[in-house]
Motif scaffolding. Structure first.
Motif, PDB file in Angstrom:
ATOM      1  N   THR A 214     -31.982 -38.419 114.183  1.00 28.09           N
ATOM      2  CA  THR A 214     -33.202 -38.528 114.988  1.00 28.09           C
ATOM      3  C   THR A 214     -33.614 -39.987 115.135  1.00 28.09           C
ATOM      4  O   THR A 214     -34.027 -40.431 116.223  1.00 28.09           O
ATOM      5  N   LYS A 215     -33.479 -40.756 114.063  1.00 24.69           N
ATOM      6  CA  LYS A 215     -33.776 -42.195 114.132  1.00 24.69           C
ATOM      7  C   LYS A 215     -32.813 -42.902 115.083  1.00 24.69           C
ATOM      8  O   LYS A 215     -33.213 -43.784 115.852  1.00 24.69           O
ATOM      9  N   LEU A 216     -31.554 -42.527 115.005  1.00 21.95           N
ATOM     10  CA  LEU A 216     -30.548 -43.147 115.878  1.00 21.95           C
ATOM     11  C   LEU A 216     -30.854 -42.860 117.348  1.00 21.95           C
ATOM     12  O   LEU A 216     -30.751 -43.747 118.206  1.00 21.95           O
ATOM     13  N   ARG A 217     -31.246 -41.633 117.617  1.00 21.15           N
ATOM     14  CA  ARG A 217     -31.598 -41.280 119.000  1.00 21.15           C
ATOM     15  C   ARG A 217     -32.831 -42.052 119.441  1.00 21.15           C
ATOM     16  O   ARG A 217     -32.896 -42.555 120.568  1.00 21.15           O
ATOM     17  N   GLY A 218     -33.817 -42.155 118.545  1.00 23.51           N
ATOM     18  CA  GLY A 218     -35.044 -42.876 118.884  1.00 23.51           C
ATOM     19  C   GLY A 218     -34.796 -44.346 119.162  1.00 23.51           C
ATOM     20  O   GLY A 218     -35.508 -44.965 119.955  1.00 23.51           O
ATOM     21  N   ALA A 219     -33.771 -44.910 118.503  1.00 21.67           N
ATOM     22  CA  ALA A 219     -33.431 -46.320 118.719  1.00 21.67           C
ATOM     23  C   ALA A 219     -32.533 -46.519 119.927  1.00 21.67           C
ATOM     24  O   ALA A 219     -32.181 -47.656 120.267  1.00 21.67           O
ATOM     25  N   ASN A 220     -32.159 -45.410 120.579  1.00 19.16           N
ATOM     26  CA  ASN A 220     -31.341 -45.460 121.792  1.00 19.16           C
ATOM     27  C   ASN A 220     -30.053 -46.260 121.567  1.00 19.16           C
ATOM     28  O   ASN A 220     -29.684 -47.114 122.371  1.00 19.16           O
ATOM     29  N   VAL A 221     -29.355 -45.945 120.476  1.00 17.41           N
ATOM     30  CA  VAL A 221     -28.155 -46.713 120.138  1.00 17.41           C
ATOM     31  C   VAL A 221     -26.980 -46.334 121.034  1.00 17.41           C
ATOM     32  O   VAL A 221     -26.878 -45.187 121.494  1.00 17.41           O
ATOM     33  N   ASP A 222     -26.107 -47.305 121.281  1.00 16.65           N
ATOM     34  CA  ASP A 222     -24.890 -47.008 122.052  1.00 16.65           C
ATOM     35  C   ASP A 222     -23.635 -47.075 121.178  1.00 16.65           C
ATOM     36  O   ASP A 222     -22.565 -46.619 121.575  1.00 16.65           O
ATOM     37  N   VAL A 223     -23.775 -47.635 119.961  1.00 15.18           N
ATOM     38  CA  VAL A 223     -22.668 -47.663 119.005  1.00 15.18           C
ATOM     39  C   VAL A 223     -23.238 -47.442 117.600  1.00 15.18           C
ATOM     40  O   VAL A 223     -24.254 -48.036 117.238  1.00 15.18           O
ATOM     41  N   VAL A 224     -22.561 -46.571 116.839  1.00 16.43           N
ATOM     42  CA  VAL A 224     -22.892 -46.391 115.429  1.00 16.43           C
ATOM     43  C   VAL A 224     -21.696 -46.869 114.616  1.00 16.43           C
ATOM     44  O   VAL A 224     -20.584 -46.360 114.783  1.00 16.43           O
ATOM     45  N   TYR A 225     -21.937 -47.871 113.761  1.00 17.54           N
ATOM     46  CA  TYR A 225     -20.880 -48.306 112.852  1.00 17.54           C
ATOM     47  C   TYR A 225     -21.186 -47.730 111.480  1.00 17.54           C
ATOM     48  O   TYR A 225     -22.283 -47.935 110.945  1.00 17.54           O
ATOM     49  N   PHE A 226     -20.204 -47.021 110.892  1.00 15.95           N
ATOM     50  CA  PHE A 226     -20.414 -46.380 109.597  1.00 15.95           C
ATOM     51  C   PHE A 226     -19.484 -46.947 108.541  1.00 15.95           C
ATOM     52  O   PHE A 226     -18.263 -46.945 108.693  1.00 15.95           O
TER      53      PHE A 226
END
Length: 374
Positions: A214-226
């Motif tokens: 939900t946080k990732l969506r709220g930040a409108n991210v285009d890449v997630v590095y894990f």
């Protein structure tokens, strides 16, 4: 009577001599294979064991180490640091190993390697990438893989140059490896002018990441590095897709196993995900005979299988090179010689790092298989 006693004495000596000869002939070189043989990351431990077992069989068929056969001893650390130290002490004190292939999780390798260094036992890790493993310059510690500061840079450059990432989130599992590689990617991203919009840790063993997504969506991210391992990467990926987050997913060598598909819940969730790893060792000409042998036995040598094989090859070459299992002499030999392995010729610097690293990008397809990008 004296002649009978003398005869018995002669017979006893003869038997004793025969037993002594037998013990010499049957002497073995014990090598530990340490890593997560149980627990969430057991798939990696299986890769280690399969690779080392095949290497031991092949080396023994060619004469072993200084004429003596290799016998492998399994050391299960479950990727837990305290357990890794206990395993290291057992391998050294109880099993009396000449060398160790392992460990995997850097958080286990770092404390365990201090035990091996104190005991002068040669250690080669097939898969621990945190820089601290070798930056301490422990004399008997080597690795068959690259470092996170190399791997993180490759991932970050790919995010900037190929994915054109502008709103990047960096997630890690708070472990030595996971946070270390995440920080390495972060440093290179920042150097390239990209400031992460979210930097957050999750806890190993957790499975519910919906609040994080939900946080990732709220930040409108285009890449997630894990930065982390497959047991957490899989559920995170699935929950991202279930919530409709289509951002690119990039990770490192901690997810290089088909088990990622299982932990994610199916190939539809891992499709399109990227990861960094060394150039596919299964495609290197020097290892084709071993690859086919493993496949003929019903095992696909994915991930670190050939890294473990090459690690034992290297250890055997060093011991044979110095004519003994003396770790200090073998260490000096390795730092001045290259070794032909199933992964090509390898050479090490004074710290025990490979002189050449070959990180590349892979992508998962809709069949749950990963392929090296051209």
């Amino acid at each position: 009577m004296s002649q009978k006693i003398a005869g018995k004495g002669f017979l006893a000596l003869a038997v004793s001599a025969a037993l002594g000869l037998s013990s010499v002939v049957q002497a073995e070189i014990l090598i530990g294979v340490a890593g997560p043989h149980t627990g969430p990351s057991a798939a990696i431990g299986e890769q280690y064991w399969r690779g080392a077992s095949q290497a031991a069989a092949d080396i023994n068929a060619a004469g072993g180490i200084n004429g003596e056969p290799i016998k492998l001893v399994k050391g299960d650390d479950a990727c837990e640091p305290k357990q890794a130290v206990a395993v290291a002490n057992r391998l050294v004190d109880q099993d009396k190993v000449a060398g160790v292939i392992g460990h995997f999780c850097s958080s286990s390798t770092i404390p365990a390697s201090a035990v091996y260094d104190e005991a002068a036992v040669l250690m080669i890790t097939p898969g621990s990438t945190n820089p601290v493993v070798t930056d301490r310059r422990l004399n008997v510690v080597f690795r068959m893989c690259g470092r996170d500061d190399q791997q993180g840079q490759v991932a970050a450059d790919f995010i900037v140059d190929t994915l054109k990432g502008a709103r990047v989130a960096i997630i890690h599992d708070k472990d030595t490896y996971g946070q270390g590689i995440a920080n390495a990617a972060k440093a290179q991203l920042n150097k390239r002018g990209v400031t992460e919009v979210l930097y957050e840790g999750l806890t190993r063993g957790e499975k519910d990441f919906n609040a994080l997504v939900t946080k990732l969506r709220g930040a409108n991210v285009d890449v997630v590095y894990f930065g982390g391992l497959h047991p957490e990467a899989g559920p995170l990926l699935r929950q991202m897709r279930e919530q409709g987050l289509s951002a690119h997913f990039v990770s490192g060598d901690g997810v290089v196993t088909d088990e990622l598909v299982t932990t994610a819940g199916g190939p539809q969730y891992v499709k399109g995900a990227y990861m960094t790893f060394g150039a596919d060792p299964r495609k290197i000409a020097d290892g084709q005979a071993v690859v086919e042998k493993l496949r003929a036995g019903g095992y696909e040598p994915e991930g670190y299988t050939l890294y473990a094989y090459a690690s034992l090859q290297t250890m055997a070459a060093a011991f044979n090179g110095v004519g003994s299992s003396d770790a200090e002499e073998a260490s000096a030999w390795l730092k001045s010689h290259s070794v032909p392995t199933v992964m090509g010729s390898k050479a090490w610097d004074r710290k025990g790092d490979l002189k050449v690293s070959d990180y590349v990008l892979y992508q998962w397809d809709d069949q749950g298989k990963y392929h090296q990008l051209p």
